[in-house]
Design an enzyme around this catalytic site. Sequence first.
Site, short mmCIF file in Angstrom:
data_model
loop_
_atom_site.label_atom_id
_atom_site.label_comp_id
_atom_site.label_asym_id
_atom_site.label_seq_id
_atom_site.Cartn_x
_atom_site.Cartn_y
_atom_site.Cartn_z
N VAL A 1 0.33 14.52 1.06
CA VAL A 1 1.57 14.35 0.29
C VAL A 1 1.25 13.90 -1.14
CG1 VAL A 1 3.15 13.86 2.20
CG2 VAL A 1 1.78 12.00 1.25
N GLU B 1 0.86 -1.19 0.00
CA GLU B 1 0.00 0.00 0.00
C GLU B 1 0.90 1.24 0.00
OE1 GLU B 1 -2.61 1.38 -0.79
OE2 GLU B 1 -4.13 1.22 0.76
N ASP B 2 0.49 2.25 -0.75
CA ASP B 2 1.30 3.47 -0.79
C ASP B 2 1.28 4.20 0.56
OD1 ASP B 2 -1.40 4.07 -1.05
OD2 ASP B 2 -1.17 5.49 -2.69
N ARG C 1 1.63 11.96 -9.75
CA ARG C 1 2.09 10.57 -9.55
C ARG C 1 3.48 10.34 -10.13
NH1 ARG C 1 -2.35 7.63 -7.71
NH2 ARG C 1 -4.35 8.10 -8.67
N ASP D 1 -1.18 10.86 -5.80
CA ASP D 1 -1.68 11.98 -6.60
C ASP D 1 -2.46 12.99 -5.78
OD1 ASP D 1 -3.98 10.27 -6.14
OD2 ASP D 1 -4.99 11.47 -7.68
N ASP E 1 -3.67 6.03 5.83
CA ASP E 1 -4.10 7.32 6.37
C ASP E 1 -5.02 7.06 7.56
OD1 ASP E 1 -4.59 10.05 6.52
OD2 ASP E 1 -5.99 10.09 4.87
#
Length: 178
Positions: free
Chosen positions: A156, A102-103, A168, A162, A106
């Site tokens: 961010v 996962e990027d 991206r 994005d 949050d």
Amino acid sequence: MQTLRVHDKEFEPYLSAAAISAKVAGMAEAINNDYAGKKPLFIAILNGSFIFAADLFKNISIEAEICFIKLASYKGTKSSGHVITAIGLDTDIIDRHIIILEDIVDTGKTLSEFLPQLQHQQPASMVIAALLHKPEATVYPIDIKYLGFSIPNKFVLGYGLDYDGLGRNLGEIYQLAR
Ligand code: IMP
């Protein structure tokens, strides 16, 4: 400091390409050590994780597989609100060692809803590798086994992440200025 304008907002450099690259290599090294002989299956969650997943996977030196999924959220018929489903998970995960890529985690909502669905399919094990985590934003606590950077609760972008479709392609990570 060189700021960057994307849509209506100003962003400033936060994590350099070199710092990200070193961190991702370190995460891959830890996974190489922990998963030797287990042939893990990486499941990268699109869109945001595509660059992180590619860079991490290039540093994986043990036998491993990777697949990419998209999560779609739709309104359920019950009062429970919306339901998250995976699109594109065409690999059988039963008895496999799963590493979710996962990027950014949050609030934790996405993974907290999606992970139980995967658990139903009875993988041998399942852990999360996330490049970024915003601890202050946590609403649904998620156990992240391999973490790149713990960051403040600021928006961010870059390195796959994005802002309304843009950013991206940036090689470094920027954060919202001010
Ligand atoms: P969560 O369900 O609240 O944990 O949100 C996870 C998803 O929200 C991530 O996979 C990203 O797609 C998106 N997201 C959360 N914070 C940011 C951010 O700061 N920049 C870009 N995307 C973000």
